[in-house]
Scaffold this motif. Structure first.
Motif, PDB file in Angstrom:
ATOM      1  N   ALA A  97     -13.121  -0.707   2.277  1.00 32.74           N
ATOM      2  CA  ALA A  97     -11.943   0.029   2.734  1.00 32.74           C
ATOM      3  C   ALA A  97     -12.305   1.393   3.298  1.00 32.74           C
ATOM      4  CB  ALA A  97     -10.938   0.186   1.603  1.00 32.74           C
ATOM      5  N   PHE A  98     -13.403   1.970   2.825  1.00 33.05           N
ATOM      6  CA  PHE A  98     -13.856   3.262   3.339  1.00 33.05           C
ATOM      7  C   PHE A  98     -15.333   3.169   3.700  1.00 33.05           C
ATOM      8  CE2 PHE A  98     -10.186   4.177   0.723  1.00 33.05           C
ATOM      9  CZ  PHE A  98      -9.459   5.053   1.520  1.00 33.05           C
ATOM     10  N   PHE A 107      -3.832   5.136  -4.525  1.00 33.56           N
ATOM     11  CA  PHE A 107      -4.789   5.957  -5.249  1.00 33.56           C
ATOM     12  C   PHE A 107      -4.305   6.119  -6.689  1.00 33.56           C
ATOM     13  CE2 PHE A 107      -5.137   7.250  -0.792  1.00 33.56           C
ATOM     14  CZ  PHE A 107      -6.498   7.026  -0.574  1.00 33.56           C
ATOM     15  N   SER A 108      -5.221   5.915  -7.640  1.00 26.98           N
ATOM     16  CA  SER A 108      -4.823   5.927  -9.050  1.00 26.98           C
ATOM     17  C   SER A 108      -4.243   7.275  -9.466  1.00 26.98           C
ATOM     18  CB  SER A 108      -6.016   5.567  -9.937  1.00 26.98           C
ATOM     19  OG  SER A 108      -7.099   6.461  -9.716  1.00 26.98           O
ATOM     20  N   GLU A 109      -4.626   8.344  -8.766  1.00 21.53           N
ATOM     21  CA  GLU A 109      -4.109   9.669  -9.118  1.00 21.53           C
ATOM     22  C   GLU A 109      -2.607   9.796  -8.899  1.00 21.53           C
ATOM     23  OE1 GLU A 109      -8.256  10.494  -7.266  1.00 21.53           O
ATOM     24  OE2 GLU A 109      -6.705   8.946  -7.234  1.00 21.53           O
ATOM     25  N   PHE A 143       0.860  -1.175   0.000  1.00 21.95           N
ATOM     26  CA  PHE A 143       0.000   0.000   0.000  1.00 21.95           C
ATOM     27  C   PHE A 143       0.900   1.230   0.000  1.00 21.95           C
ATOM     28  CE2 PHE A 143      -3.058  -3.116   1.201  1.00 21.95           C
ATOM     29  CZ  PHE A 143      -4.319  -2.592   0.969  1.00 21.95           C
ATOM     30  N   SER A 144       1.194   1.757  -1.170  1.00 20.60           N
ATOM     31  CA  SER A 144       2.035   2.947  -1.287  1.00 20.60           C
ATOM     32  C   SER A 144       2.014   3.457  -2.715  1.00 20.60           C
ATOM     33  CB  SER A 144       3.483   2.643  -0.874  1.00 20.60           C
ATOM     34  OG  SER A 144       4.289   3.802  -0.994  1.00 20.60           O
ATOM     35  N   GLY A 145       2.002   4.781  -2.853  1.00 17.35           N
ATOM     36  CA  GLY A 145       2.127   5.396  -4.166  1.00 17.35           C
ATOM     37  C   GLY A 145       3.531   5.877  -4.438  1.00 17.35           C
ATOM     38  N   ASP A 172      -6.884   0.186  -7.118  1.00 18.22           N
ATOM     39  CA  ASP A 172      -7.161   1.437  -6.419  1.00 18.22           C
ATOM     40  C   ASP A 172      -7.667   1.110  -5.021  1.00 18.22           C
ATOM     41  OD1 ASP A 172      -9.022   3.803  -5.562  1.00 18.22           O
ATOM     42  OD2 ASP A 172      -7.798   4.602  -7.193  1.00 18.22           O
ATOM     43  N   ILE A 173      -7.163   1.809  -4.037  1.00 18.59           N
ATOM     44  CA  ILE A 173      -7.487   1.475  -2.653  1.00 18.59           C
ATOM     45  C   ILE A 173      -8.985   1.556  -2.377  1.00 18.59           C
ATOM     46  CG2 ILE A 173      -7.074   3.834  -1.846  1.00 18.59           C
ATOM     47  CD1 ILE A 173      -5.916   2.613   0.721  1.00 18.59           C
ATOM     48  N   GLU A 174      -9.684   2.432  -3.089  1.00 15.43           N
ATOM     49  CA  GLU A 174     -11.124   2.545  -2.866  1.00 15.43           C
ATOM     50  C   GLU A 174     -11.884   1.357  -3.447  1.00 15.43           C
ATOM     51  OE1 GLU A 174     -14.426   6.131  -2.612  1.00 15.43           O
ATOM     52  OE2 GLU A 174     -12.712   6.367  -3.953  1.00 15.43           O
TER      53      GLU A 174
END
Length: 268
Positions: free
Chosen positions: A230-231, A206-208, A180-182, A223-225
């Motif tokens: 997850a949220f 996050f894809s951004e 989990f890291s960008g 994507d984490i979402e």
């Protein structure tokens, strides 16, 4: 390529929090510590298996699914994509993430079932505040936490994460690695190297801000979402990778008159 090993980015001894996961083998001759803060283990002092070997000290290396959570990076990028300071409602739910990760490891009763380990790496500022409760919650969900004090602006945990992956690759057959890291600067090359050696490597971010993983032919990206649960509520973000077929209106994040007023004030 089974014998490939991560190249360390700094000349230092590789360390890992809390030692290797328990494998059901004979207990170590060193009595276990009763402290909650476990000492690090040193990769350089352990015997190195031959290239391609599945044995270490005469025993099979157990398969392992490993999750690494880069807390500083995920916190920073979350603030970036929602354009605000995260609240309790907009922070990730580690209980749901743990459930998703363990489910992906398959049936624990299967003969080839891997061990599972999830680790959160965090910088701890001098004023701890609510981080104590956060750390205790993570531990209650089954996560190990590697906490390093942040005493200087450049204190970070990047190398600690890479070191821990290297330790687990040494002590286990690293079957699946979820990161989990960008942070492509630190992770892109080592993760692709692992993927070439046969480990399933998945980046969740996050894809951004995770172009390094999205564009890689060797790394899977989620994507984490998109991790179930997850949220608690959908994040207030613009996902250009998930637009509906008919398009979507993206509302402004600032009033037009407000922007022009500020612009004229700054530019006379």
């Amino acid at each position: 390529m089974r014998g490939a090993r991560l190249r360390r980015r700094a000349v230092r001894r590789a360390t890992a929090p809390a030692g290797p996961p328990r494998t059901g083998e004979a207990p170590s001759p060193v009595p276990p510590s009763t402290r909650q803060t476990a000492p690090v283990t040193d990769l350089d002092l352990a015997p190195e298996p031959a290239a391609g070997a599945d044995l270490i000290e005469g025993r099979p290396r157990p398969a392992l699914d490993l999750l690494i959570w880069d807390a500083p990076n995920i916190d920073m990028t979350l603030s970036t994509v929602i354009g605000a300071r995260p609240t309790a409602a907009s922070r990730p739910r580690f209980d749901a993430i743990a459930a998703w990760f363990v489910e992906g490891a398959g049936d624990p009763a299967a003969p080839d079932a891997p061990e599972v380990e999830a680790c959160v790496f965090a910088n701890i500022p001098p004023v701890v505040g609510t981080l104590q409760r956060w750390v205790e919650a993570l531990r209650s969900f089954g996560f190990a936490v590697f906490a390093r004090p942040k005493l200087q602006p450049d204190d970070d945990i990047d190398q600690d994460m890479l070191d821990h992956i290297a330790v687990r690759q040494h002590s286990h057959r690293l079957r699946r690695l979820i990161v989990f890291s960008g942070d492509g600067r630190n992770f892109a090359e080592p993760l692709e190297e692992l993927a070439r050696s046969g480990t399933q490597v998945v980046v969740v971010a996050f894809s951004e801000v995770a172009g390094y993983a999205i564009s890689s032919d060797l790394i899977e990206f989620i994507d984490i979402e998109d991790v179930p649960g997850a949220f608690a509520v959908p994040l207030d973000r613009v996902r250009l990778d998930a637009l509906p077929p008919d398009g979507a209106w993206l509302r402004p994040t600032r009033g037009l008159r407000e922007f022009v007023t500020t612009f004229l004030r700054r530019n006379g």
